[in-house]
Design an enzyme around this catalytic site. Structure first.
Site, mmCIF file in Angstrom:
data_model
loop_
_atom_site.group_PDB
_atom_site.id
_atom_site.type_symbol
_atom_site.label_atom_id
_atom_site.label_comp_id
_atom_site.label_asym_id
_atom_site.label_seq_id
_atom_site.Cartn_x
_atom_site.Cartn_y
_atom_site.Cartn_z
ATOM 1 N N ARG A 75 20.683 29.690 67.403
ATOM 2 C CA ARG A 75 20.516 31.092 67.900
ATOM 3 C C ARG A 75 19.657 30.754 69.231
ATOM 4 O O ARG A 75 19.494 29.784 69.663
ATOM 5 C CB ARG A 75 19.449 31.739 66.979
ATOM 6 C CG ARG A 75 18.221 31.203 66.735
ATOM 7 C CD ARG A 75 17.554 31.724 65.231
ATOM 8 N NE ARG A 75 16.660 31.012 65.111
ATOM 9 C CZ ARG A 75 15.258 31.343 65.456
ATOM 10 N NH1 ARG A 75 15.148 32.397 66.007
ATOM 11 N NH2 ARG A 75 14.246 30.424 64.696
ATOM 12 N N PRO B 69 22.146 42.487 61.318
ATOM 13 C CA PRO B 69 21.591 43.716 61.320
ATOM 14 C C PRO B 69 20.102 43.584 60.889
ATOM 15 O O PRO B 69 19.533 42.474 59.822
ATOM 16 C CB PRO B 69 22.261 44.298 59.714
ATOM 17 C CG PRO B 69 23.277 43.417 59.619
ATOM 18 C CD PRO B 69 23.136 41.956 60.285
ATOM 19 N N GLU B 70 19.063 44.071 61.338
ATOM 20 C CA GLU B 70 17.691 44.126 61.217
ATOM 21 C C GLU B 70 17.183 45.565 60.675
ATOM 22 O O GLU B 70 18.003 46.196 60.412
ATOM 23 C CB GLU B 70 16.865 43.703 62.457
ATOM 24 C CG GLU B 70 17.326 42.327 62.972
ATOM 25 C CD GLU B 70 16.731 41.906 64.116
ATOM 26 O OE1 GLU B 70 15.339 42.309 64.373
ATOM 27 O OE2 GLU B 70 17.188 41.094 65.185
ATOM 28 N N LYS C 38 15.144 43.605 55.396
ATOM 29 C CA LYS C 38 16.642 43.600 55.711
ATOM 30 C C LYS C 38 17.555 43.752 54.854
ATOM 31 O O LYS C 38 18.627 43.551 54.828
ATOM 32 C CB LYS C 38 16.885 42.359 56.738
ATOM 33 C CG LYS C 38 16.072 42.278 58.040
ATOM 34 C CD LYS C 38 16.385 41.266 58.868
ATOM 35 C CE LYS C 38 15.634 39.808 58.464
ATOM 36 N NZ LYS C 38 16.240 38.892 59.560
#
Ligand SMILES: [Zn+2]
Length: 287
Positions: free
Chosen positions: A262, A2-3, A57
């Site tokens: 990532r 979540p950003e 965040k």
């Protein structure tokens, strides 16, 4: 992960659903996630929820002078339940880190902070001042609050590639892996550009892209229930997570560079003058 837009939406959901309710019980199912012990989480019991907030965040639930802060990390999430079971979640196993009952347990709504996968990084702090959370104290200005001049100064002061600098929370707060890909695509900038060497026009394009990408994502996300937020995020993305698919702007094939944990995606025609940069030396440059 979540950003800024998703955390903003979760804060909005807590404002709408939790404020005014009294905290009935807090179940700690993953003791390692709790980073503070004084005050104890039992200090929340009987207090009314007075607000919800976001710092970068980080998500915060206010109950008077106490703030329950969480960083959802890579695979963390907040799940809201209109009726939570009274039986506490079993510690140690399963995705639930912390459960907050907003009223009499078994007869009240509430939420779980959950984390999928085996790597547990979700963290929770109970503090009287959010600045006591080290990660919050170290945050740069919020990505949605920074001016073009401030952004230029922040980029000039930081060595490194644009992708790395943009996701450094001490430079700008709120942008992670997904929205940095989206912002760089919207600004038509290479993720491998040297942050300190952008022209004034490029900084202006970057600033505009930060504003539009994040504002659009917040607008799409706020009002969505936590359950539908992830799908909403995916549906709005142009290049992130879309390697091999056509760029919605120019039709070129979206490319990616993979790292240990990532990956980043970009459009060669829109961002790198047509050059394909999916190359091991480049992935090392971004470490
Ligand atoms: Zn393109």
């Amino acid at each position: 992960m979540p950003e800024l837009p998703e955390v903003e939406a979760l804060a909005g959901q807590l404002r709408a659903a939790a404020v005014g309710r009294s905290i009935g019980r807090v179940d700690v199912a993953a003791p390692a996630a709790l980073k503070t012990f004084d005050p104890p989480v039992t200090a929340l019991v009987g207090r009314a929820v007075t607000g919800a907030a976001r710092w970068g965040k980080y998500l915060g639930l206010r109950a008077g002078e106490l703030v329950l802060v969480t960083h959802l990390a890579r695979a963390g999430w907040l799940r809201w339940y209109d009726a939570l079971p009274a039986v506490p979640p079993r510690p140690g196993r399963g995705p639930i880190a912390l459960r907050v009952h907003l009223g009499e347990p078994g007869a009240a709504p509430g939420f779980d902070l959950t984390e999928a996968g085996t790597t547990k990084r979700l963290a929770v702090w109970l503090v009287d001042d959010p600045a006591r959370v080290p990660g919050i104290a170290a945050l740069g200005p919020d990505a949605l609050a920074v001016s073009t001049d401030d952004l230029a100064a922040l980029l000039r002061a930081k060595p490194g590639r644009l992708k790395t600098v943009l996701t450094d929370q001490s430079v700008l707060a709120g942008i992670g892996n997904a929205y940095s890909d989206e912002i760089l695509h919207a600004a038509r900038l290479s993720p491998f550009a040297t942050a300190a060497r952008l022209t004034a026009a490029q900084v202006a394009a970057l600033h505009a892209a930060i504003g539009t990408v994040l504002t659009d994502a917040v607008a799409r996300s706020v009002g969505q229930r936590a359950a539908t937020l992830k799908g909403e995020k995916r549906a709005g993305l142009q290049v992130h997570g879309r390697a091999g698919l056509p760029c919605p702007v120019c039709g070129d094939t979206v490319q990616q560079v993979c790292f240990a944990e990532r990956s980043l995606q970009y459009c060669p025609r829109c961002q790198t003058g047509g050059r394909v940069l999916a190359d091991r030396r480049l992935s090392r440059l971004l470490k």
